[in-house]
Design an enzyme around this catalytic site. Structure first.
Site, PDB file in Angstrom:
ATOM      1  N   CYS A 277      38.346  10.427  14.531  1.00  0.00           N
ATOM      2  CA  CYS A 277      37.807   9.673  15.677  1.00  0.00           C
ATOM      3  C   CYS A 277      38.935   9.508  16.689  1.00  0.00           C
ATOM      4  CB  CYS A 277      37.277   8.315  15.240  1.00  0.00           C
ATOM      5  SG  CYS A 277      36.001   8.375  13.955  1.00  0.00           S
ATOM      6  N   ALA A 278      39.360  10.615  17.273  1.00  0.00           N
ATOM      7  CA  ALA A 278      40.633  10.660  17.993  1.00  0.00           C
ATOM      8  C   ALA A 278      40.641   9.884  19.296  1.00  0.00           C
ATOM      9  CB  ALA A 278      41.018  12.118  18.259  1.00  0.00           C
TER      10      ALA A 278
ATOM     11  N   GLY B  60      43.659  10.192  21.581  1.00  0.00           N
ATOM     12  CA  GLY B  60      44.663  10.924  20.819  1.00  0.00           C
ATOM     13  C   GLY B  60      45.960  10.196  20.555  1.00  0.00           C
ATOM     14  N   GLY B  61      46.003   8.889  20.739  1.00  0.00           N
ATOM     15  CA  GLY B  61      47.255   8.160  20.558  1.00  0.00           C
ATOM     16  C   GLY B  61      47.846   8.292  19.170  1.00  0.00           C
ATOM     17  N   LYS B  62      47.015   8.214  18.151  1.00  0.00           N
ATOM     18  CA  LYS B  62      47.531   8.288  16.780  1.00  0.00           C
ATOM     19  C   LYS B  62      47.918   9.719  16.422  1.00  0.00           C
ATOM     20  CE  LYS B  62      45.068   4.155  15.419  1.00  0.00           C
ATOM     21  NZ  LYS B  62      44.651   3.862  16.812  1.00  0.00           N
TER      22      LYS B  62
ATOM     23  N   ASP C 237      36.552  14.227  18.069  1.00  0.00           N
ATOM     24  CA  ASP C 237      35.761  13.051  18.428  1.00  0.00           C
ATOM     25  C   ASP C 237      34.350  13.529  18.719  1.00  0.00           C
ATOM     26  OD1 ASP C 237      36.637   9.987  19.471  1.00  0.00           O
ATOM     27  OD2 ASP C 237      34.700  10.708  20.193  1.00  0.00           O
TER      28      ASP C 237
ATOM     29  N   CYS D 262      40.510  -2.096  14.689  1.00  0.00           N
ATOM     30  CA  CYS D 262      41.209  -3.155  15.419  1.00  0.00           C
ATOM     31  C   CYS D 262      40.342  -4.403  15.376  1.00  0.00           C
ATOM     32  CB  CYS D 262      41.540  -2.738  16.849  1.00  0.00           C
ATOM     33  SG  CYS D 262      40.141  -2.089  17.787  1.00  0.00           S
TER      34      CYS D 262
END
Length: 401
Positions: free
Chosen positions: A242-243, A246-248, A265, A356
């Site tokens: 679930c990009a 793309g931060g992770k 995604d 989160c």
């Protein structure tokens, strides 16, 4: 002496005029207008407002949304005017001097408003409790336990801004030094050895050379802390299921440059920034076609769609829009995504689930239900609240057995 002009050359609005603008915006938002759209439309329609004015008005609006319940109680009404009166009272500002009706100031206080502002304020616990949706209070009290009061109080404040130092190009200290030359002050954050908390100059980040050159990326310290629980062998196959933006995936590419990282995604639009971000960061990330990811991976990340309760300091509007029905939909969706993602984990591989959220139903209970199906063992987990100095966050690493 004439008033000091802002960086765009226009005379700044008075503090009272900024409050009046915030009142109008809050009235529109309370009637259903999205906050960001309302602010954008206001800025376009009021070209005289300089950058300092826009920032101040924005801060007033988001402070009021973050503390909507308590400001309404302090100000006497759940209206734009009531919220701003509550803001003034909470900050110890003299509303009588600001609400004068002169120039662009809000209209003078009515007798009822003056009487309310002079009355004793509600108990502090009642104030921060009212800043949660009422229907969610029993669940939050149960899930947070002894942390309920301190977390509730912490959620009233603005969230810190965090950067991740891109270890593929620099060190954390090196990034901090470059940022400092551009007027962006930071300090290391203990949650992750890549994390920098911005203490001054946050609004300069997007235009900074440090950002343009890929030395830093915006990323909450909680996410950075979670990714430090992951270790990858050279050549490991990684799927960010679930990009989103793309931060992770970018963080893992920086930490493990020999890993083979794929981003996916279900909504291609959410991934549109990955390619330019990867280019700026000097990272290689493969984009999978939405809904058609195949193969098996040594690590599958699931940053699941969730209520976002841990980020409501940043997106306060969202907490007032969440409903019991929507939360139930999200919990069901998370379970479905976990099942799909699990099928993409290679034998002996790992599944990393993250939200989160502060809500157990999306976090530990979700993982417990998944693990109860068998074939998985929990090897690490992380639970953070704003009292830890970051967003509310939950993460669990499970190994296929």
């Amino acid at each position: 002496m004439p008033p000091k002009r802002d960086c765009c050359g226009s005379d700044p609005m008075t503090p009272a005029a900024r409050l009046a603008a915030a009142i109008d915006l809050l009235d529109a938002i309370l009637e259903g207008a999205p906050a960001e759209r309302a602010l954008t439309n206001w800025a376009r329609a009021n070209r005289y407002a300089g950058s300092g004015d826009r920032a101040a008005v924005r801060d007033h609006v988001f402070d009021a949304l973050r503390c909507r319940g308590s400001f309404a109680a302090l100000g006497g009404a759940l209206t734009g005017r009531g919220l701003i009166l509550g803001l003034c009272r909470a900050e110890g500002r003299d509303a009588t001097a600001l609400f004068t009706g002169e120039g662009h100031a809000p209209a003078a206080l009515t007798a009822d408003e003056a009487k309310h502002l002079a009355s004793p304020a509600p108990p502090r616990e009642d104030l921060f409790t009212s800043d949660w949706p009422e229907w969610l209070l029993p669940q939050l009290r149960a899930d947070l336990g002894a942390d309920f009061a301190p977390v509730s109080e912490a959620m009233q404040a603005r969230a810190p801004v965090f950067l991740r130092a891109n270890l593929a190009k620099t060190t954390r200290d090196g990034a901090a030094q470059v940022l400092a030359t551009e007027g962006i002050e930071t300090q290391p954050h203990p949650l992750a050895d890549t994390a920098l908390e911005v203490t001054a100059g946050a609004r300069k980040i997007a235009q900074s050379q440090a950002y343009a050159q890929g030395l830093v990326e915006l990323q909450d310290a909680a996410s950075q802390a979670m990714l430090q629980l992951v270790d990858l062998a050279p050549g490991a196959r990684v799927l960010d299921y679930c990009a989103g933006g793309g931060g992770k995936a970018l963080a893992l590419a920086a930490a493990f440059p020999k890993a083979q990282i794929t981003a996916h995604d279900i909504d291609a639009g959410r991934m549109r920034d990955i390619a330019p971000r990867a280019k700026r960061a000097g990272a290689k990330i493969t984009l999978a076609e939405p809904g058609k990811v195949t193969g098996q991976y040594d690590l599958v990340l699931v940053d699941a769609p969730c209520s976002g309760a841990g980020t409501w300091r940043r997106t306060p509007e969202a907490k007032w829009r969440l409903t019991p029905a929507r939360l139930a939909e999200l919990v069901a969706l998370q379970a479905e995504i976990l099942s799909h993602a699990a099928g993409l984990v290679a034998p002996g591989g790992r599944l990393c689930y993250m939200t989160c959220s502060l809500l157990d139903v999306e976090n530990a209970a979700q993982i417990a239900a998944f693990a109860a199906r068998g074939g998985w063992e929990s090897t690490a987990h992380l639970r953070l609240t704003p009292c830890d100095g970051a967003d509310g966050f939950f993460g669990a690493v499970l190994s296929r057995i």
